[in-house]
Design an enzyme around this catalytic site. Structure first.
Site, PDB file in Angstrom:
ATOM      1  N   HIS A  97      -1.381  11.637  -2.910  1.00  0.00           N
ATOM      2  CA  HIS A  97      -1.043  10.448  -3.627  1.00  0.00           C
ATOM      3  C   HIS A  97      -2.379   9.792  -3.707  1.00  0.00           C
ATOM      4  CE1 HIS A  97      -1.459   9.813   0.835  1.00  0.00           C
ATOM      5  NE2 HIS A  97      -1.398   8.484   0.562  1.00  0.00           N
ATOM      6  N   ASP A  98      -3.413   9.890  -2.819  1.00  0.00           N
ATOM      7  CA  ASP A  98      -4.500   9.226  -2.901  1.00  0.00           C
ATOM      8  C   ASP A  98      -5.724   9.724  -4.066  1.00  0.00           C
ATOM      9  OD1 ASP A  98      -4.274   7.055  -0.884  1.00  0.00           O
ATOM     10  OD2 ASP A  98      -4.820   8.559   0.811  1.00  0.00           O
ATOM     11  N   ASP A 109      -2.173   8.885   9.891  1.00  0.00           N
ATOM     12  CA  ASP A 109      -2.731   8.400   8.933  1.00  0.00           C
ATOM     13  C   ASP A 109      -3.948   7.435   9.413  1.00  0.00           C
ATOM     14  OD1 ASP A 109      -2.626   7.259   6.336  1.00  0.00           O
ATOM     15  OD2 ASP A 109      -2.384   4.960   7.348  1.00  0.00           O
ATOM     16  N   ASP A 126       0.819  -1.098  -0.179  1.00  0.00           N
ATOM     17  CA  ASP A 126       0.010   0.130  -0.142  1.00  0.00           C
ATOM     18  C   ASP A 126       0.723   1.339  -0.032  1.00  0.00           C
ATOM     19  OD1 ASP A 126      -2.316   1.521  -0.196  1.00  0.00           O
ATOM     20  OD2 ASP A 126      -2.731   1.360   2.193  1.00  0.00           O
ATOM     21  N   GLU A 174      -5.191  13.106   8.934  1.00  0.00           N
ATOM     22  CA  GLU A 174      -5.635  12.681   7.654  1.00  0.00           C
ATOM     23  C   GLU A 174      -7.060  12.203   7.975  1.00  0.00           C
ATOM     24  OE1 GLU A 174      -6.136   9.866   4.321  1.00  0.00           O
ATOM     25  OE2 GLU A 174      -5.307   9.105   6.316  1.00  0.00           O
ATOM     26  N   ARG A 219      -4.443   4.257  -8.090  1.00  0.00           N
ATOM     27  CA  ARG A 219      -3.672   5.637  -7.396  1.00  0.00           C
ATOM     28  C   ARG A 219      -2.495   5.651  -7.978  1.00  0.00           C
ATOM     29  NH1 ARG A 219      -4.572   4.468  -1.117  1.00  0.00           N
ATOM     30  NH2 ARG A 219      -4.114   2.678  -1.872  1.00  0.00           N
ATOM     31  N   ARG A 272       1.858  13.161  10.097  1.00  0.00           N
ATOM     32  CA  ARG A 272       0.741  12.931   9.736  1.00  0.00           C
ATOM     33  C   ARG A 272      -0.084  11.718  10.157  1.00  0.00           C
ATOM     34  NH1 ARG A 272      -1.231   9.636   5.471  1.00  0.00           N
ATOM     35  NH2 ARG A 272      -2.647  10.626   4.082  1.00  0.00           N
ATOM     36  N   GLN A 330      -2.611  -5.410   6.034  1.00  0.00           N
ATOM     37  CA  GLN A 330      -2.717  -4.315   7.143  1.00  0.00           C
ATOM     38  C   GLN A 330      -3.710  -4.548   8.197  1.00  0.00           C
ATOM     39  OE1 GLN A 330      -3.484  -1.636   3.554  1.00  0.00           O
ATOM     40  NE2 GLN A 330      -2.169  -0.201   4.463  1.00  0.00           N
ATOM     41  N   HIS A 377      -2.667   0.467  11.674  1.00  0.00           N
ATOM     42  CA  HIS A 377      -2.395  -0.884  11.426  1.00  0.00           C
ATOM     43  C   HIS A 377      -0.735  -0.922  11.335  1.00  0.00           C
ATOM     44  CE1 HIS A 377      -3.650   1.798   7.869  1.00  0.00           C
ATOM     45  NE2 HIS A 377      -2.652   1.361   7.426  1.00  0.00           N
TER      46      HIS A 377
HETATM   47  C1  GLC Z   1      -4.342   6.489   4.291  1.00  0.00           C
HETATM   48  C2  GLC Z   1      -3.339   6.836   3.136  1.00  0.00           C
HETATM   49  C3  GLC Z   1      -3.690   5.764   2.308  1.00  0.00           C
HETATM   50  C4  GLC Z   1      -3.606   4.390   2.780  1.00  0.00           C
HETATM   51  C5  GLC Z   1      -4.282   4.451   3.902  1.00  0.00           C
HETATM   52  C6  GLC Z   1      -4.399   3.245   4.698  1.00  0.00           C
HETATM   53  O1  GLC Z   1      -5.450   6.898   3.807  1.00  0.00           O
HETATM   54  O2  GLC Z   1      -3.215   8.066   2.589  1.00  0.00           O
HETATM   55  O3  GLC Z   1      -2.684   5.841   1.164  1.00  0.00           O
HETATM   56  O4  GLC Z   1      -4.094   3.493   1.734  1.00  0.00           O
HETATM   57  O5  GLC Z   1      -4.286   5.365   4.815  1.00  0.00           O
HETATM   58  O6  GLC Z   1      -2.844   3.075   5.578  1.00  0.00           O
HETATM   59  C1  GLC Z   2      -8.490   7.223   3.863  1.00  0.00           C
HETATM   60  C2  GLC Z   2      -9.621   8.041   3.184  1.00  0.00           C
HETATM   61  C3  GLC Z   2     -10.302   7.335   2.036  1.00  0.00           C
HETATM   62  C4  GLC Z   2      -9.304   7.395   1.153  1.00  0.00           C
HETATM   63  C5  GLC Z   2      -8.371   6.060   1.493  1.00  0.00           C
HETATM   64  C6  GLC Z   2      -7.293   5.834   0.678  1.00  0.00           C
HETATM   65  O1  GLC Z   2      -8.905   6.232   4.744  1.00  0.00           O
HETATM   66  O2  GLC Z   2     -10.579   8.211   4.496  1.00  0.00           O
HETATM   67  O3  GLC Z   2     -11.255   8.353   1.630  1.00  0.00           O
HETATM   68  O4  GLC Z   2      -9.811   6.937  -0.025  1.00  0.00           O
HETATM   69  O5  GLC Z   2      -7.726   6.323   2.865  1.00  0.00           O
HETATM   70  O6  GLC Z   2      -7.690   5.591  -0.744  1.00  0.00           O
END
Ligand code: GLC
Ligand code: GLC
Length: 671
Positions: free
Chosen positions: A421-422, A315, A167, A357, A547, A313, A283, A210
């Protein structure tokens, strides 16, 4: 400029109930003597600075009540709470005593100072490998970042991961080992201090919802006797012997990665257990009902702080606490967790702040933003609605949302961005904001998904669908800024006029990220108008995750095009450079913002104001030319003459009508 903080920052004795304060004083009183002895002994043995214990003790006295209050709320029923708290304070003290002197100086300078609300800071984000190969390579690129005007750099996860899928680094196998192809912990430390020397702060991820399924804690479980897994209170992960609980939970959970798997649980054959996995099956969600998990993760968090992180950040913060029958997102306990972590940072690494985030409903986003919780937050509303307005050529939903959702508590700031990046998810509010304008949220999201994946007739965008859920009809969108804004299509169709419109859209989006209150974030590579990377489909570990289309390698070979007039690279990088400069205008010093209606729904208009200084931003969100009558401009500017900070001739005498070319933005001020 380093604004002073409002009282209450950081977590202070304020606002803590008297009963909690008394219990905290009692608990600390019992633990303090042993802690002091231990601290003084380490200081003597290692020849450390004698003041270190006193500084720590003073911060402990100030912030322990908040820390303990949140732990009590989370773990009141546990008779081992005092044992874990004692362990936690030892972890904090050890971390403080090991903190490099350079970082302790930053603590002294920044403790209680909202340095992260400095309006001059421009943030940037990149993957170490994709941007510069490895950590030493990135260190060598610092002059490039300085030229761009970057003041804070977020590095995507760079710690050890399982082989194959991980991921994008968000499955961490070891928080203290750098991924070998990127370098070592020493390289990371060296990079952090080189960045600091260049006046650039460092942001790292704290992936605390995680770990990877091959983290040591998971391996230890696999090696342990099966009976020990049954003890839920001691288990670092959330696991179940059969589907009874998973089925019950799944009924009320949102599926985050529905293309990968249905539901939020994965079966681990080695353990013969169903494991809670909000994201991918590799994860594993941590079990925060076990205070030992909080203590262990606190150690990992403070280790990140000591590597030189100025911003952490947080996450996937919303998912960290689970409760049957609920969505298990943003539960009250999540706030206790984050506040407890924050109090610990105030004690052992106070130069550091948190970035939330939470890419969720706007009301939920703001619930994390507080000096005692996350001092910075992504602004997903500004991000998503900028794109929404481009697709509809209508800024009403954007204006409506911004008009009442921008204000934050003192000491906190937005991180405004165009893309990350998402994927892009359409996180606006259906009931107040959309319905009030006669917009049906469900239909509108479906339209936006079709538009940005190029399925809507006449769309300029070339994005990709991400995690389409046939069950619910939900989907999100992947793609780089340039491809979503139409550049990929315009270039492939060889239409120069369309190329210019696409560039206009890119700069319109970055324009508002820079003009709104908060810190603007550049996704590195966007300054070169980088298109989607379709190569990810050839990599079996990435092919299923679109992504990766928006995570291209930095095209250093295209850097010379920045100096060739007329190229998209030149136009976009010049436009961004101007935004970086112009944002230093004193009107941007305070977050005060007033949103206007200028009588044309395609125009986004707002004033940024600090004291006597004001800038009126007028942004055309369409491919048609718009003229705003002089009366309107004069009324909003409250002055007869003006200049456009983004260029163009100043008005002398009275302000005339303002002409906005397609996607043009003007930042008007009287000085
Ligand atoms: C956050 C990250 C995303 C990742 C997810 C799980 O949303 O930005 O890239 O897939 O968390 O860690
Ligand atoms: C995060 C966000 C979700 C996003 C994902 C990663 O958990 O809440 O909107 O799409 O991570 O793709």
């Amino acid at each position: 400029m380093q604004p002073e903080l409002a009282p209450g920052f950081p977590v202070g004795p304020l606002g803590i109930p008297e009963t909690v304060r008394r219990r905290a004083a009692f608990a600390l009183g019992r633990m303090r003597p042993a802690l002091a002895r231990y601290g003084r002994r380490r200081i003597a043995e290692e020849g450390l600075d004698k003041d270190l214990w006193d500084v720590f003790a003073a911060r402990l006295d100030t912030h322990f009540p908040a820390l303990y209050g949140h732990l009590l709320h989370l773990y009141a029923g546990r008779d081992d709470l005092s044992h874990h708290t004692g362990h936690l304070l030892r972890v904090a003290l050890d971390s403080w005593l090991s903190r490099p002197a350079e970082l302790r100086h930053r603590d002294a300078a920044r403790d209680g100072v909202a340095w992260h609300t400095n309006p001059d800071i421009v943030a940037a984000v990149c993957y170490v490998d994709r941007f510069a190969g490895d950590l030493p390579g990135l260190t060598a690129r610092i002059p490039y970042l300085e030229r761009l005007g970057v003041g804070l750099l977020h590095l995507m996860p760079l710690f050890d991961v399982p082989p194959g899928q991980n991921d994008g680094g968000y499955a961490v196998s070891d928080y203290r080992v750098v991924r070998p192809d990127l370098g070592t912990i020493d390289d990371l430390r060296a990079l952090a201090s080189a960045l600091h020397d260049a006046g650039i702060d460092l942001a790292l991820d704290f992936v605390f919802n995680h770990t990877a399924s091959d983290h040591r804690w998971a391996e230890e479980l696999r090696a342990a006797a099966p009976e020990s897994i049954e003890d839920e209170d001691r288990n670092p992960y959330l696991m179940f012997p059969d589907r009874t609980f998973p089925d019950r939970y799944d009924r009320s959970l949102r599926e985050i990665f529905p293309e990968t798997r249905s539901g939020s649980f994965s079966f681990d054959p080695g353990l013969d257990r169903w494991v809670w996995t909000t994201f991918n099956d590799f994860q594993w969600d941590l079990n925060y009902t076990n205070p030992d998990v909080f203590v262990r993760m606190s150690g990992e968090m403070l280790a990140l702080a000591n590597m030189g992180a100025d911003v952490l950040r947080l996450d996937a913060v919303a998912f960290t606490w689970k409760q049957p029958g609920t969505s298990s997102e943003s539960l009250p306990e999540v706030h206790d967790l984050v506040r407890a972590y924050n109090a610990l940072v105030r004690i052992a690494a106070p130069a550091m702040v948190f970035l939330s985030e939470a890419i969720v409903h706007p009301d939920e986003v703001v619930s994390y933003i507080d000096p005692a919780e996350c001092q910075l937050s992504y602004n997903p509303l500004q991000m998503a609605l900028g794109w929404e307005a481009l697709a509809t050529r209508d800024t009403r939903l954007l204006r409506q949302s911004l008009s009442h959702r921008l204000d934050l508590p003192a000491g906190c700031a937005w991180l405004n961005y165009v893309r990350s990046h998402d994927d892009i998810g359409w996180t606006f509010d259906d009931d107040v904001d959309a319905a009030g304008l006669g917009i049906n949220g469900v239909d509108h999201r479906a339209f936006l998904n079709r538009f940005y994946t190029g399925r809507f007739p006449g769309s300029f965008a070339q994005g990709l669908a991400f995690q389409e859920n046939p069950g619910t009809g939900d989907a999100r969108v992947a793609g780089t800024t340039a491809s979503l804004a139409g550049l990929e299509k315009a270039l492939s169709e060889e239409k120069p006029a369309e190329v210019d419109l696409a560039i206009g859209r890119i700069l319109a989006l970055y324009g508002i990220a820079f003009a709104l209150p908060g810190m603007p974030l550049i996704y590195l590579g966007d300054e070169l108008a980088t298109l989607n990377d379709h190569g990810y489909r050839d990599d079996p570990d990435r092919a299923a995750d679109s992504r990766w289309a928006n995570r291209p390698r930095m095209a250093w070979d295209r850097l010379p095009l920045v100096d060739r007039a007329g190229t998209p690279e030149a136009k976009v990088s010049e436009g961004l450079a101007r935004l970086v400069l112009v944002r230093r205008h004193p009107a941007f010093a305070s977050p005060e913002t007033i949103v206007h209606d200028v009588g044309d729904d395609a125009v986004l208009a707002f004033t940024r104001q600090t004291g006597e200084d004001a800038v009126l931003i007028l942004a055309n969100w369409t491919e048609r030319t718009i003229v705003i009558p002089s009366g309107t401009v004069a009324r909003l500017l409250k002055a007869p003459a003006a200049i456009d900070l983004l260029g163009g001739a100043p008005w002398s005498g009275t302000v005339g009508p303002v002409k906005l070319a397609p996607y043009q933005q003007r930042w008007l001020t009287v000085r």
